[in-house]
Design an enzyme around this catalytic site. Sequence first.
Site, PDB file in Angstrom:
ATOM      1  N   ARG A  88      51.281  19.429  61.418  1.00  0.00           N
ATOM      2  CA  ARG A  88      50.646  20.039  60.242  1.00  0.00           C
ATOM      3  C   ARG A  88      49.215  19.521  60.083  1.00  0.00           C
ATOM      4  O   ARG A  88      48.334  20.229  59.630  1.00  0.00           O
ATOM      5  CB  ARG A  88      51.461  19.698  58.986  1.00  0.00           C
ATOM      6  CG  ARG A  88      52.857  20.306  58.976  1.00  0.00           C
ATOM      7  CD  ARG A  88      53.621  19.857  57.740  1.00  0.00           C
ATOM      8  NE  ARG A  88      54.959  20.439  57.655  1.00  0.00           N
ATOM      9  CZ  ARG A  88      56.063  19.899  58.151  1.00  0.00           C
ATOM     10  NH1 ARG A  88      55.994  18.761  58.816  1.00  0.00           N
ATOM     11  NH2 ARG A  88      57.243  20.485  58.006  1.00  0.00           N
ATOM     12  N   ASP A 148      61.734  20.360  51.816  1.00  0.00           N
ATOM     13  CA  ASP A 148      62.334  19.309  52.637  1.00  0.00           C
ATOM     14  C   ASP A 148      63.702  18.906  52.080  1.00  0.00           C
ATOM     15  O   ASP A 148      64.636  18.626  52.836  1.00  0.00           O
ATOM     16  CB  ASP A 148      61.392  18.093  52.710  1.00  0.00           C
ATOM     17  CG  ASP A 148      60.035  18.470  53.289  1.00  0.00           C
ATOM     18  OD1 ASP A 148      59.970  19.428  54.075  1.00  0.00           O
ATOM     19  OD2 ASP A 148      59.028  17.813  52.944  1.00  0.00           O
ATOM     20  N   ARG A 151      66.231  21.477  53.057  1.00  0.00           N
ATOM     21  CA  ARG A 151      66.605  21.287  54.470  1.00  0.00           C
ATOM     22  C   ARG A 151      67.532  20.081  54.630  1.00  0.00           C
ATOM     23  O   ARG A 151      68.467  20.096  55.432  1.00  0.00           O
ATOM     24  CB  ARG A 151      65.332  21.116  55.316  1.00  0.00           C
ATOM     25  CG  ARG A 151      64.582  22.424  55.459  1.00  0.00           C
ATOM     26  CD  ARG A 151      63.292  22.286  56.218  1.00  0.00           C
ATOM     27  NE  ARG A 151      62.726  23.613  56.482  1.00  0.00           N
ATOM     28  CZ  ARG A 151      61.446  23.843  56.755  1.00  0.00           C
ATOM     29  NH1 ARG A 151      60.594  22.840  56.817  1.00  0.00           N
ATOM     30  NH2 ARG A 151      61.015  25.074  56.991  1.00  0.00           N
ATOM     31  N   HIS A 175      54.697  15.204  53.289  1.00  0.00           N
ATOM     32  CA  HIS A 175      55.298  16.401  53.904  1.00  0.00           C
ATOM     33  C   HIS A 175      54.834  16.484  55.360  1.00  0.00           C
ATOM     34  O   HIS A 175      54.001  17.301  55.726  1.00  0.00           O
ATOM     35  CB  HIS A 175      54.874  17.645  53.105  1.00  0.00           C
ATOM     36  CG  HIS A 175      55.398  18.925  53.664  1.00  0.00           C
ATOM     37  ND1 HIS A 175      56.745  19.202  53.773  1.00  0.00           N
ATOM     38  CD2 HIS A 175      54.754  20.025  54.145  1.00  0.00           C
ATOM     39  CE1 HIS A 175      56.893  20.408  54.298  1.00  0.00           C
ATOM     40  NE2 HIS A 175      55.714  20.929  54.541  1.00  0.00           N
TER      41      HIS A 175
HETATM   42  N1  LIG Z   1      54.090  23.277  52.179  1.00  0.00           N
HETATM   43  C1  LIG Z   1      55.092  23.793  52.878  1.00  0.00           C
HETATM   44  O1  LIG Z   1      56.236  23.398  52.739  1.00  0.00           O
HETATM   45  C2  LIG Z   1      54.812  24.906  53.850  1.00  0.00           C
HETATM   46  C3  LIG Z   1      55.861  25.631  54.452  1.00  0.00           C
HETATM   47  C4  LIG Z   1      55.553  26.658  55.329  1.00  0.00           C
HETATM   48  C5  LIG Z   1      54.230  26.963  55.621  1.00  0.00           C
HETATM   49  N2  LIG Z   1      53.245  26.232  55.040  1.00  0.00           N
HETATM   50  C6  LIG Z   1      51.834  26.525  55.281  1.00  0.00           C
HETATM   51  O2  LIG Z   1      51.481  27.697  54.555  1.00  0.00           O
HETATM   52  C7  LIG Z   1      50.375  28.322  55.188  1.00  0.00           C
HETATM   53  C8  LIG Z   1      50.682  29.812  55.396  1.00  0.00           C
HETATM   54  O3  LIG Z   1      51.694  29.980  56.341  1.00  0.00           O
HETATM   55  P1  LIG Z   1      52.160  31.455  56.763  1.00  0.00           P
HETATM   56  O4  LIG Z   1      53.277  31.282  57.716  1.00  0.00           O
HETATM   57  O5  LIG Z   1      52.337  32.297  55.557  1.00  0.00           O
HETATM   58  O6  LIG Z   1      50.851  31.947  57.567  1.00  0.00           O
HETATM   59  P2  LIG Z   1      50.388  33.468  57.804  1.00  0.00           P
HETATM   60  O7  LIG Z   1      49.396  33.433  58.901  1.00  0.00           O
HETATM   61  O8  LIG Z   1      51.563  34.355  57.936  1.00  0.00           O
HETATM   62  O9  LIG Z   1      49.651  33.841  56.433  1.00  0.00           O
HETATM   63  C9  LIG Z   1      48.469  33.251  56.010  1.00  0.00           C
HETATM   64  C10 LIG Z   1      47.639  34.338  55.337  1.00  0.00           C
HETATM   65  O10 LIG Z   1      46.474  33.724  54.765  1.00  0.00           O
HETATM   66  C11 LIG Z   1      45.428  34.704  54.858  1.00  0.00           C
HETATM   67  N3  LIG Z   1      44.142  34.055  54.671  1.00  0.00           N
HETATM   68  C12 LIG Z   1      43.442  33.298  55.548  1.00  0.00           C
HETATM   69  N4  LIG Z   1      42.277  32.912  54.995  1.00  0.00           N
HETATM   70  C13 LIG Z   1      42.237  33.412  53.751  1.00  0.00           C
HETATM   71  C14 LIG Z   1      41.308  33.340  52.684  1.00  0.00           C
HETATM   72  N5  LIG Z   1      40.175  32.655  52.781  1.00  0.00           N
HETATM   73  N6  LIG Z   1      41.616  33.985  51.550  1.00  0.00           N
HETATM   74  C15 LIG Z   1      42.748  34.690  51.413  1.00  0.00           C
HETATM   75  N7  LIG Z   1      43.676  34.795  52.389  1.00  0.00           N
HETATM   76  C16 LIG Z   1      43.416  34.160  53.536  1.00  0.00           C
HETATM   77  C17 LIG Z   1      45.631  35.321  56.234  1.00  0.00           C
HETATM   78  O11 LIG Z   1      44.961  36.570  56.332  1.00  0.00           O
HETATM   79  C18 LIG Z   1      47.155  35.425  56.290  1.00  0.00           C
HETATM   80  O12 LIG Z   1      47.611  36.698  55.863  1.00  0.00           O
HETATM   81  C19 LIG Z   1      50.140  27.540  56.478  1.00  0.00           C
HETATM   82  O13 LIG Z   1      49.112  26.602  56.309  1.00  0.00           O
HETATM   83  C20 LIG Z   1      51.461  26.839  56.715  1.00  0.00           C
HETATM   84  O14 LIG Z   1      51.330  25.678  57.498  1.00  0.00           O
HETATM   85  C21 LIG Z   1      53.507  25.231  54.175  1.00  0.00           C
END
Ligand SMILES: NC(=O)c1ccc[n+]([C@@H]2O[C@H](COP(=O)([O-])OP(=O)(O)OC[C@H]3O[C@@H](n4cnc5c(N)ncnc54)[C@H](O)[C@@H]3O)[C@@H](O)[C@H]2O)c1
Length: 306
Positions: A88, A148, A151, A175
């Site tokens: 991450r 988490d 899970r 995380h």
């Molecule tokens: N905290 C957690 O537990 C957790 C869990 C899963 C994923 N995540 C994180 O969440 C994030 C998103 O994951 P995802 O699988 O949905 O990715 P994804 O690629 O499916 O979606 C991300 C979206 O963000 C958009 N985006 C990018 N830059 C942007 C901006 N400046 N303004 C608006 N939109 C913008 C993209 O166009 C895309 O549609 C990642 O960083 C991932 O690591 C965190």
Amino acid sequence: MKVTVVGAGAVGASCAEYIAIKNFASEVVLLDIKEGFAEGKAMDLMQTASLNGFDTKITGVTNDYSKTADSDICVITSGIPRKPGMTREELIGINAGIVKDVSSNLIKNSPNTIIIVVSNPMDTMTYLVHKSTDLPKNRIIGMGGALDSARFKYRLAEALEAPISDVDGMVIGGHSDTGMVPLTRLATRNSIPVSEFLSEDRLNQVMEETKVGGATLTKLLGTSAWYAPGAAVSGLVQAIACDQKKMFPCSVLLEGEYGLNDICIGAPVILGRNGIEKIVEIELNDAEKAHMQESAEGVRKTNDLL
Ligand SMILES: NC(=O)c1ccc[n+]([C@@H]2O[C@H](COP(=O)([O-])OP(=O)(O)OC[C@H]3O[C@@H](n4cnc5c(N)ncnc54)[C@H](O)[C@@H]3O)[C@@H](O)[C@H]2O)c1
């Protein structure tokens, strides 16, 4: 109750769907930078309304923050997810710029909002929102521990051969694959410590499986997971929107709690209409304290990259 979700990708759309299905919000605005993408996701989700029986109005916008005005809660999922083999922390270069920009735009249009940060590396992104905005600490919440912990419960139930509803447990700390602190000592099956049913070796295995829970899915899916992350975010949003005073481990700015200062890291909090209503400090044993300190060192290393 108006909720904005920035990023209409896998996690953002899943989160919007769960919020709508739970039917507690009047409006969800999905915002994405990709032309037409959020509009398409919103339309598709709205076409499930009569099937799933919800009245929440979901709209999609391309980078138009005026449509997010006066949101009670804003969720930031924008940014890149990890690919198999990535940590991450490796996402920081791209995601830090996005999260800083997005949080500033959100606050300009919704100065009283509560922000939930999801983008990774989540603890550092939550800290970045603290450092780059004037929002009080109760209105900046990082989502990681809720996922988490879900899970952890899944893995515990599997080891116990029990239904998940019999199991309770919590993961605090950072995380990340190395930072998570699953509290196996306090986990229970119907109030009975799980150590009554599982050997130390099996509990250690559960702990390790929990820590790499995200990486395991990323390897299987080719990208990071979305159903459980979306459901976890919707749980936090609901607890705030409905003033539930529910306890979740969330990334929160610590000021002395758990012996830590000036860091956002997972700790149990009470969530209600004011966001973080209270940080709950539980008594940890020496091993857990050491694990928490180690976890904090890892988060600080990533914070230094900012
Ligand atoms: N905290 C957690 O537990 C957790 C869990 C899963 C994923 N995540 C994180 O969440 C994030 C998103 O994951 P995802 O699988 O949905 O990715 P994804 O690629 O499916 O979606 C991300 C979206 O963000 C958009 N985006 C990018 N830059 C942007 C901006 N400046 N303004 C608006 N939109 C913008 C993209 O166009 C895309 O549609 C990642 O960083 C991932 O690591 C965190």
